[in-house]
Motif scaffolding. Sequence first.
Motif, PDB file in Angstrom:
ATOM      1  N   GLY A  88     -34.186   1.839 -10.830  1.00  0.00           N
ATOM      2  CA  GLY A  88     -33.867   1.356 -11.946  1.00  0.00           C
ATOM      3  C   GLY A  88     -32.127   1.279 -12.188  1.00  0.00           C
ATOM      4  O   GLY A  88     -31.670   1.159 -13.311  1.00  0.00           O
ATOM      5  N   ILE A  89     -31.578   1.390 -10.990  1.00  0.00           N
ATOM      6  CA  ILE A  89     -29.932   1.318 -11.154  1.00  0.00           C
ATOM      7  C   ILE A  89     -29.567   0.049 -10.884  1.00  0.00           C
ATOM      8  O   ILE A  89     -29.972  -0.605  -9.594  1.00  0.00           O
ATOM      9  CB  ILE A  89     -29.528   2.471 -10.179  1.00  0.00           C
ATOM     10  CG1 ILE A  89     -30.127   3.604 -10.451  1.00  0.00           C
ATOM     11  CG2 ILE A  89     -27.917   2.208 -10.046  1.00  0.00           C
ATOM     12  CD1 ILE A  89     -29.641   4.698  -9.469  1.00  0.00           C
ATOM     13  N   LYS A  90     -28.703  -0.656 -11.527  1.00  0.00           N
ATOM     14  CA  LYS A  90     -28.311  -2.152 -11.341  1.00  0.00           C
ATOM     15  C   LYS A  90     -27.367  -2.108 -10.177  1.00  0.00           C
ATOM     16  O   LYS A  90     -26.245  -1.653 -10.405  1.00  0.00           O
ATOM     17  CB  LYS A  90     -27.752  -2.777 -12.605  1.00  0.00           C
ATOM     18  CG  LYS A  90     -28.933  -2.981 -13.485  1.00  0.00           C
ATOM     19  CD  LYS A  90     -28.430  -4.046 -14.784  1.00  0.00           C
ATOM     20  CE  LYS A  90     -29.795  -4.028 -15.709  1.00  0.00           C
ATOM     21  NZ  LYS A  90     -29.446  -5.181 -16.559  1.00  0.00           N
ATOM     22  N   ALA A  91     -27.507  -2.560  -9.160  1.00  0.00           N
ATOM     23  CA  ALA A  91     -26.604  -2.521  -7.951  1.00  0.00           C
ATOM     24  C   ALA A  91     -26.702  -4.059  -7.280  1.00  0.00           C
ATOM     25  O   ALA A  91     -27.567  -4.762  -7.522  1.00  0.00           O
ATOM     26  CB  ALA A  91     -27.012  -1.559  -6.845  1.00  0.00           C
ATOM     27  N   ALA A  92     -25.729  -4.378  -6.330  1.00  0.00           N
ATOM     28  CA  ALA A  92     -25.640  -5.799  -5.805  1.00  0.00           C
ATOM     29  C   ALA A  92     -24.803  -5.571  -4.708  1.00  0.00           C
ATOM     30  O   ALA A  92     -24.237  -4.349  -4.352  1.00  0.00           O
ATOM     31  CB  ALA A  92     -25.053  -6.703  -6.945  1.00  0.00           C
ATOM     32  N   TYR A  93     -24.888  -6.595  -3.643  1.00  0.00           N
ATOM     33  CA  TYR A  93     -24.155  -6.374  -2.596  1.00  0.00           C
ATOM     34  C   TYR A  93     -23.469  -7.914  -2.354  1.00  0.00           C
ATOM     35  O   TYR A  93     -24.047  -8.901  -2.804  1.00  0.00           O
ATOM     36  CB  TYR A  93     -24.642  -6.097  -1.284  1.00  0.00           C
ATOM     37  CG  TYR A  93     -26.005  -6.976  -0.800  1.00  0.00           C
ATOM     38  CD1 TYR A  93     -25.723  -8.107  -0.215  1.00  0.00           C
ATOM     39  CD2 TYR A  93     -27.241  -6.656  -1.160  1.00  0.00           C
ATOM     40  CE1 TYR A  93     -26.842  -9.038   0.128  1.00  0.00           C
ATOM     41  CE2 TYR A  93     -28.234  -7.392  -0.709  1.00  0.00           C
ATOM     42  CZ  TYR A  93     -28.173  -8.515  -0.078  1.00  0.00           C
ATOM     43  OH  TYR A  93     -29.408  -9.302   0.285  1.00  0.00           O
ATOM     44  N   ILE A  94     -22.413  -7.824  -1.475  1.00  0.00           N
ATOM     45  CA  ILE A  94     -21.366  -9.211  -1.244  1.00  0.00           C
ATOM     46  C   ILE A  94     -21.473  -9.159   0.322  1.00  0.00           C
ATOM     47  O   ILE A  94     -20.726  -8.127   0.625  1.00  0.00           O
ATOM     48  CB  ILE A  94     -20.250  -9.583  -1.775  1.00  0.00           C
ATOM     49  CG1 ILE A  94     -20.659  -9.839  -3.439  1.00  0.00           C
ATOM     50  CG2 ILE A  94     -19.495 -10.614  -1.451  1.00  0.00           C
ATOM     51  CD1 ILE A  94     -19.371  -9.970  -4.288  1.00  0.00           C
ATOM     52  N   ASN A  95     -21.993  -9.859   1.060  1.00  0.00           N
ATOM     53  CA  ASN A  95     -21.775  -9.954   2.467  1.00  0.00           C
ATOM     54  C   ASN A  95     -21.775 -11.626   3.096  1.00  0.00           C
ATOM     55  O   ASN A  95     -22.183 -12.309   2.097  1.00  0.00           O
ATOM     56  CB  ASN A  95     -22.866  -9.384   3.335  1.00  0.00           C
ATOM     57  CG  ASN A  95     -24.186  -9.509   2.943  1.00  0.00           C
ATOM     58  OD1 ASN A  95     -24.485 -10.761   3.088  1.00  0.00           O
ATOM     59  ND2 ASN A  95     -25.099  -8.486   2.869  1.00  0.00           N
ATOM     60  N   SER A  96     -21.465 -11.892   4.051  1.00  0.00           N
ATOM     61  CA  SER A  96     -21.554 -13.170   4.700  1.00  0.00           C
ATOM     62  C   SER A  96     -22.883 -13.639   4.821  1.00  0.00           C
ATOM     63  O   SER A  96     -22.884 -15.365   5.077  1.00  0.00           O
ATOM     64  CB  SER A  96     -21.284 -13.301   6.196  1.00  0.00           C
ATOM     65  OG  SER A  96     -21.836 -12.157   7.165  1.00  0.00           O
TER      66      SER A  96
END
Length: 242
Positions: A88-96
């Motif tokens: 329930g924790i809003k998270a994201a990632y940025i990768n290739s």
Amino acid sequence: MVSEQNNTREALIKVLKKYWGFDEFRDSQKEIIDFVLQKKDVVALLPTGGGKSLCYQLPAVLMEGTCLVISPLIALMEDQVSQLIKRGIKAAYINSSLHFKDIDRILDNVIYGNIKILYLSPERLKTDLFLDRFKKMNVSFVAVDEAHCISEWGNDFRPEYRNISAIRTFNKDLSLIALTATATPEVVKDIEDQLCFQKSNIIKKSFIRSNIKYNVINAISKEKVLILSLIHISEPTRLRRI
């Protein structure tokens, strides 16, 4: 910044229980978390499986803004984000692996949305797109995972690890937590220097594992010894007679 009221052990345990299901911190976790909540630079030396990720994830939930996590591995980013979302924790990632439009959207969400934790590679920090958005972000703090890479890989394999501190020029009040399970005193000093720590704060947990034992067994039938080891794992002295 988090208020002292939200920084009490009871308040932290409440958050720990709500999102991670634990009733108490492991050794050194609370001390490391306190440094992060006070926006002080800190190096966290914990063995593999010692709960390093909690040391920045929990403060990120409590503090205003978004925690940036610098990570060298795509698989690690994706796994961590998946686990956080399930909690329930809003998270994201940025990768290739992401399309430009997705990266653009995620960065906008960090600025205007409520993403608490954003994972990205050290190379991403030098892109014009990121730097332009970073200046508009409310960043709570920066966590550098696998921080030994700064010293051990920084000169050749991942040179951008040694340039992470450049983002401090855009935010003078930015604090960092460097996390690793493997670092000699020389590597720790290099980490602090490369990240431009104003003061040395090092929290180290013993790497001694009392539940791990080593036994050297001379045997002709390795298969037999292996089976007996699995059956009598709690009685290693019996194996000496084989």
